[in-house]
Design a protein around this motif. Sequence first.
Motif, PDB file in Angstrom:
ATOM      1  N   GLU A 254       0.694  -1.369   0.038  1.00 15.56           N
ATOM      2  CA  GLU A 254      -0.007  -0.131   0.087  1.00 15.56           C
ATOM      3  C   GLU A 254       0.775   1.039   0.159  1.00 15.56           C
ATOM      4  O   GLU A 254       0.802   2.149  -0.705  1.00 15.56           O
ATOM      5  CB  GLU A 254      -0.822   0.043   1.370  1.00 15.56           C
ATOM      6  N   ARG A 255       1.861   1.405   0.644  1.00 16.09           N
ATOM      7  CA  ARG A 255       2.833   2.454   0.891  1.00 16.09           C
ATOM      8  C   ARG A 255       3.653   2.657  -0.414  1.00 16.09           C
ATOM      9  O   ARG A 255       3.583   3.872  -0.809  1.00 16.09           O
ATOM     10  CB  ARG A 255       3.768   2.060   1.917  1.00 16.09           C
TER      11      ARG A 255
ATOM     12  N   GLN B  55       1.064   4.250  -2.727  1.00 13.81           N
ATOM     13  CA  GLN B  55       0.743   5.560  -2.435  1.00 13.81           C
ATOM     14  C   GLN B  55       1.883   6.578  -2.879  1.00 13.81           C
ATOM     15  O   GLN B  55       1.548   7.759  -3.538  1.00 13.81           O
ATOM     16  CB  GLN B  55       0.811   5.647  -1.081  1.00 13.81           C
TER      17      GLN B  55
ATOM     18  N   SER C  46       7.528   8.797   5.051  1.00 18.39           N
ATOM     19  CA  SER C  46       7.553   8.932   3.624  1.00 18.39           C
ATOM     20  C   SER C  46       7.515  10.262   3.150  1.00 18.39           C
ATOM     21  O   SER C  46       8.135  10.771   2.310  1.00 18.39           O
ATOM     22  CB  SER C  46       6.021   8.442   3.141  1.00 18.39           C
TER      23      SER C  46
ATOM     24  N   LEU D 238       0.447  10.517   3.047  1.00 19.97           N
ATOM     25  CA  LEU D 238       1.705  10.637   3.129  1.00 19.97           C
ATOM     26  C   LEU D 238       2.197  11.637   4.070  1.00 19.97           C
ATOM     27  O   LEU D 238       3.363  11.887   4.018  1.00 19.97           O
ATOM     28  CB  LEU D 238       2.411  10.515   1.587  1.00 19.97           C
TER      29      LEU D 238
ATOM     30  N   ASP E 100       3.113  11.923   6.969  1.00 15.88           N
ATOM     31  CA  ASP E 100       3.386  11.318   8.001  1.00 15.88           C
ATOM     32  C   ASP E 100       4.734  11.457   8.862  1.00 15.88           C
ATOM     33  O   ASP E 100       5.618  10.822   9.127  1.00 15.88           O
ATOM     34  CB  ASP E 100       3.550   9.769   7.869  1.00 15.88           C
TER      35      ASP E 100
END
Length: 214
Positions: free
Chosen positions: A91-92, A95, A136, A167, A169
Amino acid sequence: MQLEDGRFLMSAERYDKLLQEHTKEELDSWKIVRVSEDFRVIALGIPVPKYKGNPLDPPLRSRFQARDIYYLPFKDQLELLYTAGPNVAAERVSQLLSLATTLCSQESSTLGLPDFPVDNLVAALHVLNTFPMLSSQQLVQRLYPYKSILGKDGHTAVETVLSRFELLDGRRQAAPSNVVSVSTSNEREGHADVTVQTADKEITFQVLYQDNVD
């Protein structure tokens, strides 16, 4: 082709015709250089527009064959990134690629945002594969330093896209800053083992190195 030192590169066919009427010493004195029959010029460029710059003049442009090399399709690029970062959550990865694709869109260009360096995502995934706890947002900032190159409106536009793909984060684990040790790798020639401290964990990875040669 005129070189900066005054020499002139000439096709083998034209040079050989001149050689029938003049001596090689004369051609050398005129700084004319014969190139191989296999001589080719390969030029890397970007289209103007949309990028800033000066287009080639028609007489020069007609001497080139052009090929537009665009980014890989999303699915193919995603598979490549999965391979580069097998320890990173799928998933990351998706993204990050979605962010990069959006920042290369016509809509982003209209807002005055520069293209995201999509080709650098492979290197970024190698970093995340070793340090999956990294932010990220901090990684994106290294690849795409929008806070340094864009104004307030640009910051807002980029962070809106970061938020859209979850993102933002920046409060996650910061990049490791304490190098514990560096030593020659016993596993791979020409590599060094580097151990860094991140929070309460030590991580070792390999980097290329080159001996100093006098």
